[in-house]
Design an enzyme around this catalytic site. Structure first.
Site, PDB file in Angstrom:
ATOM      1  N   ASN A 120       0.812  -1.216   0.000  1.00  0.00           N
ATOM      2  CA  ASN A 120       0.000   0.000   0.000  1.00  0.00           C
ATOM      3  C   ASN A 120       0.851   1.273   0.000  1.00  0.00           C
ATOM      4  O   ASN A 120       0.412   2.318  -0.444  1.00  0.00           O
ATOM      5  CB  ASN A 120      -0.920  -0.052   1.238  1.00  0.00           C
ATOM      6  CG  ASN A 120      -1.520   1.284   1.568  1.00  0.00           C
ATOM      7  OD1 ASN A 120      -2.505   1.707   0.965  1.00  0.00           O
ATOM      8  ND2 ASN A 120      -0.937   1.979   2.539  1.00  0.00           N
ATOM      9  N   ALA A 121       2.092   1.181   0.487  1.00  0.00           N
ATOM     10  CA  ALA A 121       2.935   2.384   0.576  1.00  0.00           C
ATOM     11  C   ALA A 121       3.178   2.965  -0.822  1.00  0.00           C
ATOM     12  O   ALA A 121       3.379   2.221  -1.784  1.00  0.00           O
ATOM     13  CB  ALA A 121       4.276   2.054   1.218  1.00  0.00           C
ATOM     14  N   SER A 153      -3.733   2.315  -8.356  1.00  0.00           N
ATOM     15  CA  SER A 153      -4.454   3.594  -8.493  1.00  0.00           C
ATOM     16  C   SER A 153      -5.204   3.596  -9.820  1.00  0.00           C
ATOM     17  O   SER A 153      -4.765   2.964 -10.793  1.00  0.00           O
ATOM     18  CB  SER A 153      -3.458   4.751  -8.482  1.00  0.00           C
ATOM     19  OG  SER A 153      -4.110   5.959  -8.801  1.00  0.00           O
ATOM     20  N   TYR A 171       3.998   9.058 -11.501  1.00  0.00           N
ATOM     21  CA  TYR A 171       3.179   8.312 -10.542  1.00  0.00           C
ATOM     22  C   TYR A 171       2.330   7.269 -11.284  1.00  0.00           C
ATOM     23  O   TYR A 171       2.279   6.102 -10.903  1.00  0.00           O
ATOM     24  CB  TYR A 171       2.298   9.296  -9.772  1.00  0.00           C
ATOM     25  CG  TYR A 171       1.290   8.663  -8.839  1.00  0.00           C
ATOM     26  CD1 TYR A 171       1.671   8.178  -7.594  1.00  0.00           C
ATOM     27  CD2 TYR A 171      -0.049   8.554  -9.201  1.00  0.00           C
ATOM     28  CE1 TYR A 171       0.734   7.588  -6.738  1.00  0.00           C
ATOM     29  CE2 TYR A 171      -0.979   7.976  -8.364  1.00  0.00           C
ATOM     30  CZ  TYR A 171      -0.588   7.502  -7.122  1.00  0.00           C
ATOM     31  OH  TYR A 171      -1.521   6.918  -6.287  1.00  0.00           O
ATOM     32  N   SER A 202       4.394   4.394 -12.473  1.00  0.00           N
ATOM     33  CA  SER A 202       4.773   3.465 -11.399  1.00  0.00           C
ATOM     34  C   SER A 202       3.608   2.538 -11.067  1.00  0.00           C
ATOM     35  O   SER A 202       3.788   1.355 -10.783  1.00  0.00           O
ATOM     36  CB  SER A 202       5.223   4.230 -10.147  1.00  0.00           C
ATOM     37  OG  SER A 202       4.134   4.899  -9.520  1.00  0.00           O
ATOM     38  N   LYS A 203       2.396   3.082 -11.121  1.00  0.00           N
ATOM     39  CA  LYS A 203       1.211   2.277 -10.797  1.00  0.00           C
ATOM     40  C   LYS A 203       0.843   1.349 -11.963  1.00  0.00           C
ATOM     41  O   LYS A 203       0.405   0.231 -11.754  1.00  0.00           O
ATOM     42  CB  LYS A 203       0.037   3.199 -10.441  1.00  0.00           C
ATOM     43  CG  LYS A 203       0.250   3.992  -9.152  1.00  0.00           C
ATOM     44  CD  LYS A 203       0.366   3.070  -7.943  1.00  0.00           C
ATOM     45  CE  LYS A 203       0.295   3.810  -6.627  1.00  0.00           C
ATOM     46  NZ  LYS A 203       0.298   2.915  -5.464  1.00  0.00           N
TER      47      LYS A 203
HETATM   48  N1  LIG Z   1      -5.575   8.916  -1.621  1.00  0.00           N
HETATM   49  C1  LIG Z   1      -5.860   8.749  -2.920  1.00  0.00           C
HETATM   50  O1  LIG Z   1      -6.578   9.562  -3.537  1.00  0.00           O
HETATM   51  C2  LIG Z   1      -5.342   7.535  -3.642  1.00  0.00           C
HETATM   52  C3  LIG Z   1      -5.851   7.274  -4.915  1.00  0.00           C
HETATM   53  C4  LIG Z   1      -5.370   6.185  -5.613  1.00  0.00           C
HETATM   54  C5  LIG Z   1      -4.426   5.356  -5.053  1.00  0.00           C
HETATM   55  N2  LIG Z   1      -3.947   5.621  -3.802  1.00  0.00           N
HETATM   56  C6  LIG Z   1      -2.916   4.733  -3.267  1.00  0.00           C
HETATM   57  O2  LIG Z   1      -3.284   4.317  -1.983  1.00  0.00           O
HETATM   58  C7  LIG Z   1      -2.097   3.994  -1.244  1.00  0.00           C
HETATM   59  C8  LIG Z   1      -2.137   4.648   0.107  1.00  0.00           C
HETATM   60  O3  LIG Z   1      -2.111   6.037  -0.056  1.00  0.00           O
HETATM   61  P1  LIG Z   1      -2.840   7.058   0.928  1.00  0.00           P
HETATM   62  O4  LIG Z   1      -3.796   7.821   0.122  1.00  0.00           O
HETATM   63  O5  LIG Z   1      -3.298   6.370   2.141  1.00  0.00           O
HETATM   64  O6  LIG Z   1      -1.622   8.067   1.223  1.00  0.00           O
HETATM   65  P2  LIG Z   1      -0.773   8.390   2.513  1.00  0.00           P
HETATM   66  O7  LIG Z   1      -1.659   8.713   3.656  1.00  0.00           O
HETATM   67  O8  LIG Z   1       0.201   9.404   2.057  1.00  0.00           O
HETATM   68  O9  LIG Z   1      -0.049   7.020   2.824  1.00  0.00           O
HETATM   69  C9  LIG Z   1       1.126   6.608   2.188  1.00  0.00           C
HETATM   70  C10 LIG Z   1       1.820   5.638   3.115  1.00  0.00           C
HETATM   71  O10 LIG Z   1       2.991   5.142   2.467  1.00  0.00           O
HETATM   72  C11 LIG Z   1       4.094   5.280   3.338  1.00  0.00           C
HETATM   73  N3  LIG Z   1       5.309   5.472   2.574  1.00  0.00           N
HETATM   74  C12 LIG Z   1       5.539   6.372   1.593  1.00  0.00           C
HETATM   75  N4  LIG Z   1       6.799   6.289   1.148  1.00  0.00           N
HETATM   76  C13 LIG Z   1       7.395   5.310   1.864  1.00  0.00           C
HETATM   77  C14 LIG Z   1       8.707   4.768   1.867  1.00  0.00           C
HETATM   78  N5  LIG Z   1       9.649   5.214   1.052  1.00  0.00           N
HETATM   79  N6  LIG Z   1       8.969   3.778   2.737  1.00  0.00           N
HETATM   80  C15 LIG Z   1       8.043   3.338   3.596  1.00  0.00           C
HETATM   81  N7  LIG Z   1       6.763   3.795   3.630  1.00  0.00           N
HETATM   82  C16 LIG Z   1       6.454   4.778   2.776  1.00  0.00           C
HETATM   83  C17 LIG Z   1       3.750   6.500   4.188  1.00  0.00           C
HETATM   84  O11 LIG Z   1       4.410   6.443   5.439  1.00  0.00           O
HETATM   85  P3  LIG Z   1       5.696   7.278   5.857  1.00  0.00           P
HETATM   86  O12 LIG Z   1       5.582   8.631   5.243  1.00  0.00           O
HETATM   87  O13 LIG Z   1       5.594   7.265   7.346  1.00  0.00           O
HETATM   88  O14 LIG Z   1       6.854   6.502   5.349  1.00  0.00           O
HETATM   89  C18 LIG Z   1       2.265   6.300   4.405  1.00  0.00           C
HETATM   90  O15 LIG Z   1       2.034   5.431   5.482  1.00  0.00           O
HETATM   91  C19 LIG Z   1      -0.925   4.444  -2.114  1.00  0.00           C
HETATM   92  O16 LIG Z   1      -0.419   3.324  -2.806  1.00  0.00           O
HETATM   93  C20 LIG Z   1      -1.561   5.412  -3.093  1.00  0.00           C
HETATM   94  O17 LIG Z   1      -0.848   5.491  -4.297  1.00  0.00           O
HETATM   95  C21 LIG Z   1      -4.372   6.696  -3.073  1.00  0.00           C
END
Ligand SMILES: NC(=O)c1ccc[n+]([C@@H]2O[C@H](COP(=O)([O-])OP(=O)(O)OC[C@H]3O[C@@H](n4cnc5c(N)ncnc54)[C@H](OP(=O)(O)O)[C@@H]3O)[C@@H](O)[C@H]2O)c1
Length: 279
Positions: A89-90, A141, A154, A157-158
């Site tokens: 998920n990260a 995504s 981005y 990558s997805k």
């Molecule tokens: N929110 C949206 O609109 C959306 C839409 C489509 C897809 N997604 C996908 O959903 C997933 C979760 O995203 P979210 O929206 O919940 O965003 P988020 O709150 O920013 O969460 C991202 C998580 O990834 C961790 N992370 C990022 N870089 C990292 C690294 N180098 N090493 C270890 N951990 C890392 C962050 O933790 P730390 O910063 O503490 O490391 C955080 O816990 C992602 O894959 C994102 O692409 C989100």
């Protein structure tokens, strides 16, 4: 499905979707292995997980590093002897004008969003095989299907993660290791605050719980691919145009979120200065 005692790795468990997913697995009494970089946030969450699932742990580090990604698998197996569910998920966002991107940024986005799931998957497969099965859930995504403006890296990558997932789904047939990929649209998390440039998106953002529900559905119903939210007219229309009328999609995106002339002119001036400086 009985999740009690199942060992579940969730990357990106310090915020957003990962944090909710980790809590949901812990409340089902799974042993959660939560991974992220921000130690204080992760430890705060760990206390909550441990109320329902005392053996849960967190691993702090940068998944963009291959050594740490592989260590997540090795350490989980050393502690618990198995991995039942691996939720990738990260991810890091990258919302920026193409003229402002550099090679280091490109490499980091690909390392975190794509290569890390590859490294951990390859390291986890032998353990899942020895364990007679497991689940790998890749949170990708909708951008993998329709790249939004300013998000080519981005989205790439997805899209790579989706192609890897599709290949795995084929190649792991018969192994009892099930692979899923979830393509969320806009979800209300802090990822939007981490974008470098203003985002013109003004549509509805959905709760992270929608994606968490999809993760459980993917596992319990052995779904391969889910788009969240389902039956969203705007996502369906964008996907349709992407496949059958890409020029119309490009036109629509340029109207919603145009690249202003001064952005291009500014980039051109920088390019000319660079050329002059190089002689
Ligand atoms: N929110 C949206 O609109 C959306 C839409 C489509 C897809 N997604 C996908 O959903 C997933 C979760 O995203 P979210 O929206 O919940 O965003 P988020 O709150 O920013 O969460 C991202 C998580 O990834 C961790 N992370 C990022 N870089 C990292 C690294 N180098 N090493 C270890 N951990 C890392 C962050 O933790 P730390 O910063 O503490 O490391 C955080 O816990 C992602 O894959 C994102 O692409 C989100």
């Amino acid at each position: 499905m009985d999740y009690r005692g199942k060992v579940v790795i969730i990357t990106g468990a310090s915020s957003g979707i990962g944090r909710e997913a980790a809590q949901a697995f812990a409340s089902r009494n799974s042993v959660v292995v939560g991974v992220a970089r921000r130690e204080a946030l992760l430890r705060e969450q760990l206390e909550r997980w441990q109320r329902d699932s005392p053996d849960s742990i967190c691993l702090v580090g940068d998944l963009g590093e291959r050594e740490f990604s592989e260590q997540v698998i090795a350490e989980t197996v050393a502690r618990f002897g198995r991995i039942d569910v691996l939720v990738h998920n990260a991810a890091v966002p990258k919302h920026k004008q193409i003229y402002d991107l550099n090679g280091d940024e490109a490499e980091y986005v690909i390392r975190v969003n794509f290569l890390s799931p590859v490294w951990t998957t390859l390291a986890a497969i032998p353990h899942m095989l020895a364990n007679h099965g497991g689940f790998i859930v890749n949170v990708s995504s909708f951008a993998a299907l329709v790249p939004p403006p300013r998000e080519s890296l981005y989205a790439a990558s997805k899209a790579a993660l989706n192609a890897f997932s599709a290949g795995l789904w084929n190649d792991l047939a018969g192994s009892q290791i099930h692979v899923s990929v979830i393509n969320p649209g806009a979800i209300d998390t802090e990822i939007w605050d981490k974008q470098e440039a203003p985002n013109a998106f003004r549509g509805r953002k959905h709760p992270p719980s929608m994606v968490v529900d999809a993760i459980f559905e993917a596992i319990e119903k052995r779904r391969f691919e889910l788009v969240i939210p389902r039956r969203s007219l705007s996502l369906m229309a964008a996907n349709f145009l992407r496949q059958f009328w890409p020029a119309a999609l490009r036109f629509g995106m340029a109207r919603m979120d145009p690249v202003h002339k001064d952005v291009i002119e500014d980039a051109r001036q920088r390019a000319l200065e660079l050329r002059r400086a190089r002689g």
